[in-house]
Design a protein around this motif. Structure first.
Motif, PDB file in Angstrom:
ATOM      1  N   PRO A 280      -3.166  18.058   1.457  1.00 25.39           N
ATOM      2  CA  PRO A 280      -1.849  17.804   2.031  1.00 25.39           C
ATOM      3  C   PRO A 280      -0.878  18.939   1.729  1.00 25.39           C
ATOM      4  O   PRO A 280      -1.027  19.641   0.736  1.00 25.39           O
ATOM      5  CB  PRO A 280      -1.411  16.509   1.333  1.00 25.39           C
ATOM      6  N   GLY A 281       0.117  19.083   2.600  1.00 29.01           N
ATOM      7  CA  GLY A 281       1.122  20.101   2.371  1.00 29.01           C
ATOM      8  C   GLY A 281       1.944  19.814   1.131  1.00 29.01           C
ATOM      9  O   GLY A 281       2.438  20.722   0.474  1.00 29.01           O
ATOM     10  N   CYS A 282       2.088  18.543   0.787  1.00 26.02           N
ATOM     11  CA  CYS A 282       2.819  18.142  -0.414  1.00 26.02           C
ATOM     12  C   CYS A 282       2.230  16.831  -0.912  1.00 26.02           C
ATOM     13  O   CYS A 282       1.931  15.935  -0.125  1.00 26.02           O
ATOM     14  CB  CYS A 282       4.309  17.992  -0.118  1.00 26.02           C
ATOM     15  N   THR A 283       2.058  16.714  -2.224  1.00 22.32           N
ATOM     16  CA  THR A 283       1.473  15.495  -2.794  1.00 22.32           C
ATOM     17  C   THR A 283       2.514  14.564  -3.400  1.00 22.32           C
ATOM     18  O   THR A 283       2.155  13.532  -3.971  1.00 22.32           O
ATOM     19  CB  THR A 283       0.447  15.855  -3.887  1.00 22.32           C
ATOM     20  N   CYS A 284       3.803  14.901  -3.272  1.00 18.88           N
ATOM     21  CA  CYS A 284       4.824  14.068  -3.905  1.00 18.88           C
ATOM     22  C   CYS A 284       4.874  12.689  -3.252  1.00 18.88           C
ATOM     23  O   CYS A 284       4.472  12.497  -2.105  1.00 18.88           O
ATOM     24  CB  CYS A 284       6.189  14.746  -3.850  1.00 18.88           C
ATOM     25  N   ASP A 285       5.387  11.730  -3.996  1.00 14.99           N
ATOM     26  CA  ASP A 285       5.439  10.358  -3.496  1.00 14.99           C
ATOM     27  C   ASP A 285       6.340  10.217  -2.282  1.00 14.99           C
ATOM     28  O   ASP A 285       6.113   9.353  -1.427  1.00 14.99           O
ATOM     29  CB  ASP A 285       5.920   9.418  -4.604  1.00 14.99           C
ATOM     30  N   ALA A 286       7.369  11.055  -2.174  1.00 16.71           N
ATOM     31  CA  ALA A 286       8.278  10.955  -1.039  1.00 16.71           C
ATOM     32  C   ALA A 286       7.555  11.250   0.269  1.00 16.71           C
ATOM     33  O   ALA A 286       7.762  10.580   1.274  1.00 16.71           O
ATOM     34  CB  ALA A 286       9.465  11.891  -1.221  1.00 16.71           C
ATOM     35  N   CYS A 287       6.697  12.266   0.273  1.00 20.88           N
ATOM     36  CA  CYS A 287       5.979  12.635   1.494  1.00 20.88           C
ATOM     37  C   CYS A 287       4.944  11.581   1.871  1.00 20.88           C
ATOM     38  O   CYS A 287       4.618  11.423   3.048  1.00 20.88           O
ATOM     39  CB  CYS A 287       5.313  13.995   1.321  1.00 20.88           C
ATOM     40  N   ASP A 288       4.400  10.866   0.876  1.00 21.36           N
ATOM     41  CA  ASP A 288       3.573   9.684   1.126  1.00 21.36           C
ATOM     42  C   ASP A 288       2.352   9.992   1.997  1.00 21.36           C
ATOM     43  O   ASP A 288       2.005   9.219   2.884  1.00 21.36           O
ATOM     44  CB  ASP A 288       4.438   8.595   1.781  1.00 21.36           C
TER      45      ASP A 288
END
Length: 373
Positions: A280-288
């Motif tokens: 994924p481009g981002c693994t943070c919880d916000a991007c989900d």
């Protein structure tokens, strides 16, 4: 509509946040944003009392900077500071005629490439006069930045005259074994729909929970590589990388080579001359993100590259930007920006030479095998 003796255009009232939002998001034809706003008379009076000509200050940002820096008393009165802010923003619009006013969290003057928060700039001039030259250099380079942006936008809007070469059988994604994860209260976390269409909490942007949820994607990566090796003329070199990563080099007889580095938490793709993609481009919880969305991205990218749907254009504009496009039967996606600060000038020069030999930057499709092995 009011006019001014110091600014070459009509004066409008300061736009509010609602109006700015409509100008950005509305599909209708809203009134154009103002280039010059009213309400700067207190600053004109202040300047004249100090022996300066407002018309000269309006036409010369360097002189205006020096005047404001020499008169910190401008910030003492809220009304005078507000008038100075409006005058300063109008002067920026004189220096860069494409710039207009808009109200975000604070008043700004800008274009699609750059925007100046004028309240902050006024304080910067008084508190950090050493920033004069960087500011003036930014203003001087702004027109070129706009031209570069227009060139990149034109590339993104170009019709793709490319015929994708696809195998006779479509890729069949293997079933993903998706484990369940629970939060601190024992509730199952519904990745992919956690925020129900709303905004995530602020702390979600800095929180990464269960990045191992992407591990099932490894089976999709292996299946995609097997599929490409089955249908296209390509050599595949599989190796073990650092930290248990799986590294696969795909070298076709024609078209863009691909290197895949896959771990339980993410998959990176390097292809062509400069193309990079991370899923994924981002693994943070916000991007989900979920394993399914990551698998979608990988399929789209890898299958498009093999089919001849990768375009790389470099360098674009004076900023030497990179434009890339992934073309699929359903449309695909494009992006533009800096190729990356870690790429050496020598490599960039080699990439420009390679891409310059392609037809409009399009990599050819991989060769299909005569028969399925």
């Amino acid at each position: 509509m009011a006019t001014s003796d110091v600014f070459p255009g009509a004066l409008a009232r300061m736009p509010d946040a609602k109006e700015s939002g409509l100008m950005i998001w509305s599909s209708a034809d809203p009134a154009p944003p103002p280039r010059f706003v009213e309400g700067f008379e207190r600053f004109e009076t202040f300047a004249r009392d100090a022996g300066a000509d407002p018309a000269v200050l309006a036409a010369d940002l360097a002189a205006l900077w020096d005047f404001v820096a020499a008169h910190p008393a401008l910030l003492v009165s809220a009304d005078t500071a507000d008038a100075a802010t409006r005058f300063l923003g109008n002067a920026i619009a004189v220096a860069h005629p494409a710039a207009t006013w808009r109200m975000m969290s604070e008043p700004e003057v800008g274009t699609s490439t750059r925007s100046v928060t004028v309240v902050g700039l006024l304080r910067t001039i008084v508190e950090r006069p050493d920033q004069r030259e960087p500011f003036l250099e930014m203003i001087a380079s702004w027109p070129q930045a706009d031209r570069d942006d227009q060139e990149l936008s034109a590339l993104a809007q170009e019709d793709a005259d490319v015929e994708l070469v696809v195998p006779p059988e479509p890729f069949a994604r293997p079933a993903l074994a998706l484990p369940e994860f629970v939060d601190d209260d024992g509730r199952v976390i519904g990745y992919g729909s956690r925020w129900a269409g709303g905004s995530p909490p602020d702390d979600a942007y800095s929180r990464v929970s269960h990045p191992e949820r992407f591990a099932p994607v490894l089976t999709v990566v292996e299946a995609l590589v097997d599929y490409l090796e089955t249908w296209y003329v390509v050599d595949v070199d599989r190796r073990a990388g650092e930290s248990d990563a799986r590294v696969m080099h795909l070298r076709p007889t024609t078209g863009a080579a691909i290197t895949i580095t896959a771990t339980a938490e993410s998959v990176s793709i390097e292809a062509g001359a400069l193309f990079r993609d991370l899923a994924p481009g981002c693994t943070c919880d916000a991007c989900d993100e979920t394993a399914e969305t990551v698998a979608d991205q990988l399929e789209e990218t890898l299958l498009a590259i093999a089919a001849g749907g990768l375009r790389e254009v470099f360098p674009v504009g004076r900023q030497r930007s990179l434009h890339t496009r992934i073309l699929t039967a359903d449309g695909g996606r494009s992006s533009s920006g800096d190729p990356g600060p870690s790429i050496s000038p020598e490599r960039l020069d080699r990439a420009a030479e390679i891409l310059g030999r392609l037809a409009d930057g399009w990599w050819p499709a991989w060769s299909l095998r005569d028969a399925r092995p």
